[in-house]
Every structure is written in C-alpha cells, then in structure tokens.
Design an enzyme around this catalytic site. Structure first.
Site, short mmCIF file in Angstrom:
data_model
loop_
_atom_site.label_atom_id
_atom_site.label_comp_id
_atom_site.label_asym_id
_atom_site.label_seq_id
_atom_site.Cartn_x
_atom_site.Cartn_y
_atom_site.Cartn_z
N GLY A 145 -12.74 121.13 54.55
CA GLY A 145 -12.30 121.99 55.64
C GLY A 145 -10.79 121.99 55.74
O GLY A 145 -10.08 121.70 54.76
N SER A 146 -10.30 122.27 56.92
CA SER A 146 -8.85 122.43 57.09
C SER A 146 -8.16 121.08 57.27
O SER A 146 -8.79 120.11 57.73
CB SER A 146 -8.60 123.30 58.32
OG SER A 146 -9.16 122.67 59.45
N VAL A 174 -8.48 119.77 60.98
CA VAL A 174 -9.76 119.12 61.33
C VAL A 174 -9.94 117.85 60.49
O VAL A 174 -10.46 116.84 60.97
CB VAL A 174 -10.94 120.10 61.17
CG1 VAL A 174 -12.25 119.39 61.43
CG2 VAL A 174 -10.80 121.27 62.14
N GLY A 175 -9.46 117.88 59.25
CA GLY A 175 -9.53 116.68 58.39
C GLY A 175 -8.90 115.47 59.08
O GLY A 175 -9.43 114.36 59.03
N GLU A 198 -11.55 117.06 51.36
CA GLU A 198 -11.23 118.21 50.51
C GLU A 198 -10.65 119.28 51.43
O GLU A 198 -11.40 119.96 52.13
CB GLU A 198 -12.50 118.72 49.81
CG GLU A 198 -13.16 117.69 48.89
CD GLU A 198 -12.38 117.45 47.61
OE1 GLU A 198 -11.59 118.34 47.21
OE2 GLU A 198 -12.55 116.39 47.00
N CYS A 253 -10.29 128.27 49.33
CA CYS A 253 -9.30 127.19 49.48
C CYS A 253 -8.28 127.20 48.36
O CYS A 253 -7.13 126.83 48.56
CB CYS A 253 -10.00 125.84 49.54
SG CYS A 253 -10.99 125.48 48.08
P1 NAD Z 1 -12.73 123.77 59.53
O1 NAD Z 1 -11.89 122.57 59.26
O2 NAD Z 1 -12.47 124.57 60.74
O3 NAD Z 1 -14.28 123.33 59.63
C1 NAD Z 1 -14.92 122.56 58.65
C2 NAD Z 1 -16.04 121.77 59.29
O4 NAD Z 1 -15.50 120.90 60.26
C3 NAD Z 1 -17.10 122.60 59.98
O5 NAD Z 1 -18.38 122.12 59.57
C4 NAD Z 1 -16.87 122.33 61.45
O6 NAD Z 1 -18.05 122.30 62.20
C5 NAD Z 1 -16.26 120.96 61.45
N1 NAD Z 1 -15.35 120.74 62.58
C6 NAD Z 1 -14.60 121.67 63.23
N2 NAD Z 1 -13.86 121.08 64.21
C7 NAD Z 1 -14.17 119.76 64.16
C8 NAD Z 1 -13.72 118.62 64.90
N3 NAD Z 1 -12.85 118.71 65.89
N4 NAD Z 1 -14.24 117.42 64.55
C9 NAD Z 1 -15.12 117.28 63.55
N5 NAD Z 1 -15.56 118.33 62.84
C10 NAD Z 1 -15.11 119.54 63.12
O7 NAD Z 1 -12.63 124.63 58.21
P2 NAD Z 1 -13.23 126.09 57.91
O8 NAD Z 1 -12.56 127.09 58.78
O9 NAD Z 1 -14.71 126.04 57.90
O10 NAD Z 1 -12.75 126.27 56.39
C11 NAD Z 1 -11.46 126.69 56.06
C12 NAD Z 1 -10.58 125.54 55.63
O11 NAD Z 1 -11.22 124.72 54.69
C13 NAD Z 1 -9.32 126.03 54.93
O12 NAD Z 1 -8.24 125.22 55.29
C14 NAD Z 1 -9.66 125.86 53.46
O13 NAD Z 1 -8.55 125.76 52.61
C15 NAD Z 1 -10.44 124.58 53.51
N6 NAD Z 1 -11.31 124.47 52.35
C16 NAD Z 1 -11.07 123.50 51.43
C17 NAD Z 1 -11.86 123.43 50.29
C18 NAD Z 1 -11.65 122.39 49.21
O14 NAD Z 1 -12.52 122.26 48.36
N7 NAD Z 1 -10.56 121.66 49.21
C19 NAD Z 1 -12.89 124.34 50.13
C20 NAD Z 1 -13.10 125.31 51.10
C21 NAD Z 1 -12.32 125.37 52.22
#
Ligand code: NAD
Length: 473
Positions: free
Chosen positions: A200-201, A204-205, A222, A256
């Site tokens: 994810g982002s 949030v990471g 990731e 991503c």
């Molecule tokens: P996001 O970080 O908003 O959400 C990812 C996950 O985190 C979701 O399942 C969500 O429910 C959970 N989440 C959201 N807020 C949270 C919190 N406060 N605490 C714990 N969990 C929480 O990301 P997104 O919008 O779904 O995806 C887009 C992002 O992911 C972009 O930054 C993109 O570059 C990245 N991404 C990375 C890869 C990779 O392989 N490196 C692949 C795809 C997407």
C-alpha cells in the site's frame, strides 16, 4: 506467559480474532510444514484462478472498470505464474543445508533450513486486488505458513469474491479472509500474528509498522512512490514514448511501478512529446478519457492538476466519464501530459497514481540523476538510452528498488528477480524464492557429539591453556 501467548490468548469473537485463532490452530497442527501440503495448496490456488476466472473478472470490472483481458493479464495470469513457479521450486528452496564449522567449534556439523514463521497477515491494496493479495499468499504457503488475508475495502466486489472463493478452494482453516478497512487491519496487525506483509502507500505503511512495533511483529512493506523515467539524447525516442505511454495507460496510471514522471533530454523533448501523444491517441483510439477508481481518487488527481506551474501539452480535461471507451463507465480524468511543472509542486512531490505524466526537460544525464537522488528513494527507475555509460551511471548512482533499461515495469513479472522497494518505497522483497525467504526463518542447528570433551576448554585456565585457546579461537 510470553507476550506471544498473551497476544494470542486475548482473542475475542470479532471476525479478525476468529480468523487469526483459526489460522493459528491450523499452523499449530503442524500440517503446513509438509512440502506436499504446500504444493497441494499452491495447485489449489492455480485451480481457483482458472475455475473462478469469470467471477473474478466480473468483480474486477465492477470495482475498477477493468476490461477482461487486462484483468486476466495483470491479476490472474500473473498470480498463477507465481504459484506455478513456487510449486516447482519450493522443494529446492526448502532443502536443509549442511555447513562446515570453525576449528574452535569442531567436531560438529552445522545445518540450517528455512522454517515457516507461523501466521502471516497479508494486507492488500485496491489497484491489483487479486494479484497483490494472492501473490504474497503464494510466498506464505510456499514457506509453510498459514495466512489471514485482508483485501482492500476499495475493491469491495473483489474482496467479497476472495472471501467466498478462498475457503472453497484452499485449506479453509489455514487461509482465512477478513474484510474491512483501517480498523480491521489495525486489529489484525495487533492480533499476535507472526509477520505482516503489507502492500500500500508509504503513509499507511508507517501506521502499519507503528502498530506492528508494539508487539515486535516483523513487517514486509511493499510501498509506492514516484518512479522516475530518464530518456537521454541517445534513446530510441519513438520506442521510449510508445513503451512509456503503454505502461502509463495500464490501469490509468494506478500502478505502483507506473512511470510517474519523465526526465527527457532537451535535444529530444519535442520528439518525445510528439511520439508520446500519437502513441497514446492510437492506443486509446483517439479518446484520452481514463477511468479512475472512484471520485475520491479523481478529486485527488484533479487537485494535483490544479496548480503545477507547468504547461498542459496533452489532455487536461479532468471531469470526464469513461462511457464508451472500452472500460465500464465511471469517473475519469484525461490522460494528461504536463511539461516542466514546478519541481516543488504537489504534482512533483506526491505519487500521482493516475493518468497524468509530468515531463521535465533536463540538459544532461547528471542533471537527471541529481534530480532523482534529491528525492525519496523510488520503487523503480527506468532509463531509455543507447549509451552504455548512461545506463551504468543510472544503475550505479541511483538508489532505487529496481531498474529497467529501455522499458518500464516488466521486472515485476520475472519471478527469478527480487521485487521490493528501498527507503520510503518499502522494505523487504518478494516474488519467487525471495518471497519464500522473506516469510521463512533460517534456523541453524549445530550437532555436537559428546566425545571428545577435553578438560582444557573448561575453566580455570592455566597460562599454557590460555595460549592454546587463543590460537584455536
Ligand atoms: P492504502 O495504503 O491506502 O491501503 C492499503 C491497505 O491498507 C488497504 O487494505 C487498507 O484497508 C489498509 N489501511 C488503510 N488505512 C489503514 C490504517 N490506518 N491502518 C492500517 N491499515 C490501513 O493503499 P491503496 O490506496 O490501496 O494503494 C495505493 C498505494 O499502494 C500506492 O501508494 C501504491 O504505489 C502502493 N502500491 C504498492 C505496490 C508494491 O508492490 N510496492 C503495489 C500496489 C500499490
């Protein structure tokens, strides 16, 4: 009681707690350790992707407006390829190894083997919601773990499909699926799992890592970021423009590893813009309207286009819908090229994750490298050039998750290569054996005989013994 046991014992009756308790019991049963079980699960996952193709494709269309061919390519076949590859090689990856030992430890045999970690929580994003939830599962299963999956709430039809399908095809106790958003994810991370695999982002990471730190739960992150593309003066500009257009158009730039922005040498920038525009128009049959996932993201991308200080040279319509473009109708933004935006604008600070391509003119490869190096470390860097020295400079001087020369993104599809970020774009890597290793513990066992047992190694030490020990150790 250890913290682990305390955390496990605190399970209440929420769906997340039940899922973790179930996965824990399946792990504790010991069945996941056998290679046979692991191969059976991976084969079942491959079957799921074949037998439920229509259901998953329909869910991806409902969530993302993704055409069937894209869904199959990006989500289903990519996941099946990972599972097939792991099934084929996991016996080799999991083999026990024997090593020599230093003189001071002899006689003894050193052995080590990869052991499973236990219960792995897998948290997925919405952009490739099948692939990015199930490919980490491949790694978890290959390494003999059980898993709790938490797909993204922003791809709700896909999350519901995985919730239905996974227990039907896989060991339903070893792989459980929970649905929900931040609250459920936070609960899962703090529920005493043995590892968190998060995609994810970066924002949030950081929250995920913070919660995991409280129980010292290790994480693989990731993440995303701004992946730059460098086009130098020696590049085949037509090929570069076509490949960048193609990969930027994929999933409307919501990838991503999409090329986020391009640094183009001044000598070829006009040619690049011309070639990019005609390639994009051709690929889109003249219609630049691109579907974005929802209005929330549409507004975010529109915000990036509101004040960038550059010149829009392609597209620019930010309130379109995608009816009639081959995708399902939904909120859209034109594929837009912004020439020479302000490097400090939000467009150049934030990950775009949409169909907008900033193009920045540079006068040298050094300038391009300095630009990238002055910013957070990207998930990937792409360089188009026919000059070896340029490619080597980019390779040696830019700290980045991965590099592709004369194309973009395709390293993702090579299970022989590790995939992951560095710095703000992530920590840890997966795909193929790298995923197996990320979700294994390399456990050593030292085997000592009881004889010989020379008394000189035990204290008290005479001066002569001290000298001898200094020589041996
Ligand atoms: P996001 O970080 O908003 O959400 C990812 C996950 O985190 C979701 O399942 C969500 O429910 C959970 N989440 C959201 N807020 C949270 C919190 N406060 N605490 C714990 N969990 C929480 O990301 P997104 O919008 O779904 O995806 C887009 C992002 O992911 C972009 O930054 C993109 O570059 C990245 N991404 C990375 C890869 C990779 O392989 N490196 C692949 C795809 C997407």
């Amino acid at each position: 009681m250890s913290t682990d046991t305390a955390a496990r014992g605190s399970a209440t009756t929420t769906p997340v707690a039940t899922a973790v308790t179930t996965a824990r019991a399946a792990y504790d049963s010991g069945r996941t350790r056998s290679l046979r079980w692991r191969r059976t699960q991976l084969a079942a996952l491959e079957r799921l992707l074949v037998e439920a193709e229509d259901e998953l494709v329909a869910a991806l269309a409902a969530d993302l407006g993704r055409p069937a061919v894209d869904a199959w390519l990006a989500d289903l076949s990519s996941t099946a390829a990972e599972a097939r590859y792991a099934r084929r090689y996991l016996g080799w990856w999991a083999r026990p190894r024997v090593t020599g030992v230093p003189l001071g430890v002899a006689p003894a045999v050193g052995t080590w083997r990869p052991e499973p970690l236990g219960v792995v929580a897998i948290v997925g994003p919405w952009n490739y919601p099948v692939y990015l939830t199930l490919a980490p599962l491949v790694a978890a299963l290959a390494a003999g773990n059980t898993a709790v999956l938490k797909p993204s709430e922003y791809a709700p039809a896909t999350a519901a499909a995985l919730h239905r399908l996974v227990p039907r095809h896989l060991d339903p106790e070893a792989v459980t699926v929970v649905t929900g958003g931040p609250a459920e994810t936070q609960e899962l991370i703090g529920a005493g799992v043995d590892h968190v695999f998060f995609t994810g982002s970066p924002e949030v990471g950081a929250k995920v890592m913070e919660t995991a730190a409280r129980t010292l739960t290790p994480v693989t992150l990731e993440l995303g970021g701004k992946s730059p593309t460098i086009v130098d003066a020696s590049a085949d500009v037509a090929v570069a423009a076509r490949r960048i257009a193609w990969t930027k158009l994929m999933n409307s730039g919501q990838t991503c590893v999409a090329p986020d922005y391009v640094l183009v040498h001044r000598a070829v920038v006009d040619e690049f813009l011309e070639e990019f525009g005609s390639a994009a128009r051709e690929m889109r049959a003249g219609d630049l309207a691109m579907r974005v996932v929802d209005d929330r993201h549409g507004d975010r991308v529109r915000g990036l286009l509101a004040d960038h200080g550059g010149r829009v040279v392609l597209g620019g319509d930010t309130t379109v819908t995608t009816a009639g473009t081959g995708e399902l109708a939904g909120p859209g933004v034109d594929l837009t090229v912004v020439l020479d935006p302000d490097p400090d604008s939000a467009l150049m600070r934030e990950e775009i994750f949409g169909p907008v391509l900033p193009v920045l003119t540079v006068d040298s490869t050094d300038e391009a490298i300095a630009f990238v190096e002055a910013r957070p470390r990207p998930l990937a860097t792409y360089v188009f050039s026919r000059t070896r020295a340029t490619i080597e400079s980019v390779r040696d001087r830019i700290a980045t998750g991965g590099i592709v020369t004369n194309h973009t993104m395709f390293h993702v599809l090579v299970p022989q290569l590790p995939f992951g970020g560095i710095g703000r774009s992530g920590m840890g890597a997966y795909h193929g054996k790298w995923g197996f290793e990320a979700l294994s513990h390399r456990r050593p066992t030292l085997i000592k005989p009881t004889w010989p047992d020379p008394s000189l190694v035990y204290p008290p030490y005479a001066e002569s013994t001290r000298k001898l020990l200094r020589k041996i150790f």
